[in-house]
Design a protein around this motif. Sequence first.
Motif, mmCIF file in Angstrom:
data_model
loop_
_atom_site.group_PDB
_atom_site.id
_atom_site.type_symbol
_atom_site.label_atom_id
_atom_site.label_comp_id
_atom_site.label_asym_id
_atom_site.label_seq_id
_atom_site.Cartn_x
_atom_site.Cartn_y
_atom_site.Cartn_z
ATOM 1 N N SER A 7 0.827 -1.205 0.000
ATOM 2 C CA SER A 7 0.000 0.000 0.000
ATOM 3 C C SER A 7 0.857 1.249 0.000
ATOM 4 C CB SER A 7 -0.905 0.025 1.219
ATOM 5 O OG SER A 7 -1.848 -0.975 1.105
ATOM 6 N N SER A 8 0.333 2.240 -0.700
ATOM 7 C CA SER A 8 1.014 3.525 -0.751
ATOM 8 C C SER A 8 0.043 4.597 -0.280
ATOM 9 C CB SER A 8 1.465 3.791 -2.187
ATOM 10 O OG SER A 8 1.724 5.151 -2.355
ATOM 11 N N PHE A 9 0.517 5.414 0.641
ATOM 12 C CA PHE A 9 -0.356 6.469 1.160
ATOM 13 C C PHE A 9 0.124 7.852 0.738
ATOM 14 C CE2 PHE A 9 -0.930 2.878 3.996
ATOM 15 C CZ PHE A 9 -2.311 2.806 4.086
ATOM 16 N N VAL A 10 1.032 7.915 -0.227
ATOM 17 C CA VAL A 10 1.569 9.210 -0.665
ATOM 18 C C VAL A 10 0.481 9.979 -1.404
ATOM 19 C CG1 VAL A 10 3.357 10.374 -2.013
ATOM 20 C CG2 VAL A 10 3.863 8.227 -0.865
#
Lengths: 140, 143
Positions: A34-37
């Motif tokens: 997962s990427s939260f950028v």
Amino acid sequence: MPLNLEQTKRKTGISLTPLIDVVFILLLFFMLTSSFVPWRIVDTPLAIASSPTKDVTPLERVVFTLESNDGYVLFENKTVAIDNQHQMSEWVKQNKDALVVIHAKEGVTLQSLMTLADQLKKLGAAHVSIANAFSSMEPK
Amino acid sequence: MNIGKKFIEQRDASGDDNMIPMINVVFLMLVFFMVAGQIQKSDPIKVQPPVSINEKRAQTDPNVLIVVGVDAVYVNDRLLKIEEIQTALEQTFEHSVDKENFWVQIKADGSVTIDSLKPIFAEIRKSGLTKVSIATQLSRAAQ
């Protein structure tokens, strides 16, 4: 005939240990991939020089020059800190309808350019162009 | 003691029952990561795009992603020289289905100089493409 009543009391259903194994694997997978950028984009349309738009009157251009990454900007032969809201907003007000062009000298980083563009936008500049900074041609 | 014995019996009989609160928590975390996170392809090199207040989001995925590090340029995960970018862009454009909405995204590190981006923009201009965007981020992501 003896009845085997004990069997009915036995718990039926899935065992929790394999279930939690699978859930942990899924959890690890989602945690690692997962990427939260919070990605955003800034459009830098490249103008085609051969097809100028005739019906639109070109805006007056004012050039802000970034000479280095020290947080200062050069405008009309005056160097001012980008954070200096008072002076910067005055300049923006004076050139409200003009196209603000940012010119970056050698060694200026993309972050410095974005910081200046952000500041100009925050202070109310309607037309800020960062695309010109990436052009090999010098601003007129 | 009677109570102690009963407790030990209960514990031995149903060991799985103690795991239920843990599974609840793990499921909650799993759902959070599934819903809140976005699964993305990782970049060929780690870049920290510039921080900007800009709020615009991309509507579609970019047709070409150019990742610009301090001394390397990757076009769609291929390490290319600056001179090769034009050809690569033209080839990708030729094979694209929706030519009208073809756009290029440049994901450059915030510490990259403008001068090193100029030749990349010149190559894009030479290939005839005009829709170019630079990736930014709202706040500095954890290193």
